[in-house]
Design a protein around this motif. Structure first.
Motif, mmCIF file in Angstrom:
data_model
loop_
_atom_site.group_PDB
_atom_site.id
_atom_site.type_symbol
_atom_site.label_atom_id
_atom_site.label_comp_id
_atom_site.label_asym_id
_atom_site.label_seq_id
_atom_site.Cartn_x
_atom_site.Cartn_y
_atom_site.Cartn_z
ATOM 1 N N ARG A 273 24.035 18.530 15.961
ATOM 2 C CA ARG A 273 24.452 18.118 17.296
ATOM 3 C C ARG A 273 23.784 16.793 17.666
ATOM 4 O O ARG A 273 24.421 15.897 18.238
ATOM 5 C CB ARG A 273 24.057 19.191 18.304
ATOM 6 N N ALA A 274 22.499 16.675 17.319
ATOM 7 C CA ALA A 274 21.769 15.451 17.614
ATOM 8 C C ALA A 274 22.391 14.265 16.864
ATOM 9 O O ALA A 274 22.582 13.183 17.427
ATOM 10 C CB ALA A 274 20.305 15.615 17.221
ATOM 11 N N ALA A 276 25.390 13.799 15.889
ATOM 12 C CA ALA A 276 26.651 13.380 16.511
ATOM 13 C C ALA A 276 26.396 12.476 17.701
ATOM 14 O O ALA A 276 27.280 11.744 18.139
ATOM 15 C CB ALA A 276 27.448 14.610 16.943
ATOM 16 N N ARG A 277 25.176 12.520 18.227
ATOM 17 C CA ARG A 277 24.807 11.656 19.354
ATOM 18 C C ARG A 277 23.892 10.515 18.906
ATOM 19 O O ARG A 277 23.215 9.897 19.728
ATOM 20 C CB ARG A 277 24.121 12.493 20.426
ATOM 21 N N GLY A 278 23.858 10.299 17.611
ATOM 22 C CA GLY A 278 23.088 9.169 17.088
ATOM 23 C C GLY A 278 21.591 9.398 17.064
ATOM 24 O O GLY A 278 20.811 8.450 17.060
ATOM 25 N N LEU A 279 21.179 10.674 17.044
ATOM 26 C CA LEU A 279 19.749 10.964 17.033
ATOM 27 C C LEU A 279 19.394 11.790 15.799
ATOM 28 O O LEU A 279 20.170 12.626 15.347
ATOM 29 C CB LEU A 279 19.368 11.760 18.284
ATOM 30 N N SER A 280 18.219 11.540 15.263
ATOM 31 C CA SER A 280 17.748 12.304 14.119
ATOM 32 C C SER A 280 16.517 13.111 14.523
ATOM 33 O O SER A 280 15.547 12.569 15.049
ATOM 34 C CB SER A 280 17.404 11.350 12.971
ATOM 35 N N LYS A 288 16.230 7.433 17.259
ATOM 36 C CA LYS A 288 17.598 6.916 17.194
ATOM 37 C C LYS A 288 17.888 6.560 15.756
ATOM 38 O O LYS A 288 17.024 6.057 15.034
ATOM 39 C CB LYS A 288 17.705 5.636 18.044
ATOM 40 N N LEU A 307 17.828 15.957 23.962
ATOM 41 C CA LEU A 307 19.144 16.227 23.378
ATOM 42 C C LEU A 307 20.140 16.701 24.435
ATOM 43 O O LEU A 307 21.249 17.137 24.121
ATOM 44 C CB LEU A 307 19.020 17.287 22.278
ATOM 45 N N GLY A 308 19.713 16.637 25.684
ATOM 46 C CA GLY A 308 20.621 16.996 26.770
ATOM 47 C C GLY A 308 20.775 18.488 26.976
ATOM 48 O O GLY A 308 21.797 18.959 27.470
ATOM 49 N N GLU A 327 24.435 24.040 26.405
ATOM 50 C CA GLU A 327 25.152 22.838 26.811
ATOM 51 C C GLU A 327 26.039 23.130 28.017
ATOM 52 O O GLU A 327 26.162 22.309 28.936
ATOM 53 C CB GLU A 327 26.005 22.353 25.641
#
Length: 579
Positions: A273-274, A276-280, A288, A307-308, A327
């Motif tokens: 999921r991370a 997909a949001r450009g986070l590792s 990022k 991660l929201g 979420e």
DNA sequence: GCCGTTTTCGGCCCGACTGTTTTCAGTCG
């Protein structure tokens, strides 16, 4: 065919594919599907007959076809084809730690190794170390591992949570008391309150990591230290439990605790999921993609927030939809131990318990409970500790007398844990049952009857007007006895329709309902009860395991009936509604 | 083989450790 059998067949097929050199993601897909099958609270056979297998996560058109073939014919054609290519016993070779499918396949191709026996012979003869890429260390490992390898299908490396938690708590406490330590937390499956665990995971901060590792090695529970240093230590207890201590800087304690709490499935989903949001995401921090800055957190909540997501309780971190729920803001507010007001399943010396009514009452009261049901075994229990109808009638009077002089805010309930006969009948007359405050009906005999018969047997009890609750529904004993076959979905439907409650039995050997069944039952509208099944004052503490299973089943306090005070609980009983 | 707030095709978590090698594949959690 049982879900567990389907899961086993899919797991075997995944290894067969792996041995055949299939794409690793294909192998992973079969392993995922096996996990889904294992976890599913509803019968896959049932789903298959309705053509609904693809509704399961990780099951697509191909897997559905294979499962259907397995149910219809008893085997999967693809598996049979692979078994013709190489011996299926080669699967056993991959159970040796350090040997995976790639190595096993090479040993077969190049040395003719077909099973654990021929693997041992090859190692003895010194032929493994001759292979390119393998050496003397691998060969030594094989010989040593073969000595200690458990029998196939034997989960000897897993232990009950009740064996693991006391060790974890004692070690965590000892480390926390050490002058070099900062924060110390239990992580891993024990923190998630899994039914069984493989090892003890501890995460700590320390001013002096080596000193903390030494403190662990010197603890009275520890038999040997396996490795230790700046990053932590590994050790083995006298009872053979592996202990893994990780020491981290305070600034990324939250990242590491999150990582080592798992589960693997939860972390995989979180990281996907991370991504997909450009986070590792890793145990070291969140960054990022392609960026330099690493976000480190002292608390786990920071990881989720970045991660929201809201904080997710450890018991929910199993990769079963908790991330999607988080979420959507739909995480349940989980039941807590302090929500529980009464315990509705306990035994005394009248049957097979170890303490008197008075001792049990006092112990329950001290634990903050407002009511305790005394539910000794019934007339046909056998083992010399059955309770005759006459004796139970007398017990009702004793309980009544106790309550007249009971301390304020506490009461005992006159109850019984009544055997359900193979024909669904109960072993006390209805007049006697009508005089009780609370009746649990349980299966204690004849486990081997068919699933259909067992389901009918329990349904009969559920429909009985004087049965308030069903005890330990599937009869399993963790690591010892498989659950008997019973259609839990049908039982749940009937229990909801009849207003019969179903317990989560907190005996750590049982945890029955399990978390999957408990979730299914609650969603079907069944009132759940969390019970200890205490056979002595000390096992009243088993409520923590019943609550743990409820939490892992996503249950909130309002879904659990005995979070209510007695005056609100009493009218919920079927017997109260009938009268 | 599965799956979809970049995608019905082309991706599929991340890092540590081990034993074997001189840069990495395999295994594990």
């Amino acid at each position: 065919m049982r879900n567990a059998e389907i899961a086993a067949a899919l797991r075997e097929l995944s290894v067969l594919y792996e041995l055949d050199g299939a794409d690793r993601y294909r192998v992973l897909a079969y392993k995922e599907a096996a996990r889904t099958a294992q976890d599913s609270p509803v019968s896959l056979e049932q789903l298959a007959s309705e053509g609904r297998l693809t509704e399961l996560p990780a099951v697509g058109k191909t897997l559905a076809e294979k499962i259907e073939a397995l149910i219809e014919t008893g085997s999967i054609p693809a598996a049979e084809k692979l078994k013709a290519k190489f011996p299926p016993t080669l699967v056993d070779v991959t159970r040796v730690p350090g040997l995976g499918a790639k190595t096993a396949r090479r040993l077969f191709d190049e040395l003719g190794v077909t099973d654990l026996g021929s693997l041992g012979e090859a190692a003895e003869a010194g032929r493994i170390k001759e292979l390119k890429g393998l050496g003397p260390k691998v060969e030594e490992n094989v010989l040593a591992s073969l000595e200690t390898l458990p029998e196939p299908g034997e989960d000897s490396d897993r232990r009950l949570l009740s064996k693991i938690l006391p060790i974890a708590r004692e070690l965590a406490e000892a480390l926390a008391a050490h002058p070099a330590s900062g924060r110390v937390e239990i992580a891993g499956s024990a923190r998630r309150w899994s039914e069984t665990c493989k090892d003890v995971d501890l995460v700590a901060t320390a001013s002096d990591a080596r000193a903390l590792a030494e403190a662990l090695a010197e603890n009275q529970l520890i038999a040997e230290e396996r490795a230790g240093g700046e990053a932590g230590a590994q050790a083995l207890t006298h009872t053979g439990v592996k202990v893994d201590l990780r020491v981290v800087p305070e600034k990324n304690f939250g990242n590491l605790l999150q990582h080592f709490t798992g589960s693997a499935g939860h972390n995989v989903q979180l990281r996907e999921r991370a991504l997909a949001r450009g986070l590792s995401v890793s145990e070291h921090g969140v960054s990022k993609l392609g960026g330099k800055r690493v976000h480190r957190f002292t608390e786990e909540a920071g990881v989720y927030e970045l991660l929201g997501l809201p904080y997710i309780e450890p018991e929910l971190r199993e990769g079963r939809g908790e991330i999607e729920a988080a979420e959507a803001g739909e995480l349940p507010e989980l039941l807590r131990l302090s929500d529980v007001r009464g315990d509705l399943h306990s035994h005394t010396t009248l049957s097979d318990g170890r303490n008197s009514v008075e001792e049990m009452a006092e112990a329950a009261r001290r634990r903050g409970l407002a009511y305790l049901a005394i539910t000794d075994h019934s007339a046909s229990h056998g083992f010399g500790d059955h309770v005759t109808a006459k004796r139970l009638a007398q017990r009702i009077k004793e309980i009544s007398a106790f309550n007249e002089s009971a301390p304020r805010g506490f009461r005992l309930l006159a109850g019984s844990e009544v055997n359900i006969g193979t024909d669904g009948s109960l072993d006390y007359p209805d007049e006697l049952l009508a005089g009780l405050d609370w009746v649990i009906a349980s299966v204690h005999t004849s486990f081997a009857i068919s699933e259909r018969e067992m389901t009918e047997r329990v349904l009969a009890a559920i429909e009985h007007p004087l049965v308030d609750c069903i005890g330990h529904l599937t009869g399993r004993l963790l690591l010892r006895r498989e659950p008997y076959g019973i259609d839990v979905a049908r039982v749940a439907e009937a229990a909801a329709a009849n207003g019969t409650m179903v317990e989560i039995n907190g005996n750590p050997n049982r945890r029955d309902l399990n978390e999957h069944h408990a979730k299914l039952a609650a969603e079907a509208g069944v009132r759940i009860v969390v019970n200890t099944d205490a056979h002595g004052v000390e096992t009243l503490d088993n409520m923590q395991y019943a609550v743990a299973t409820a939490r892992r089943a996503w249950l909130s306090a309002d879904q659990v009936a005995n979070t209510r005070a007695w005056r609100s609980f009493a009218p919920l009983r079927k017997r109260a509604k009938k009268s």
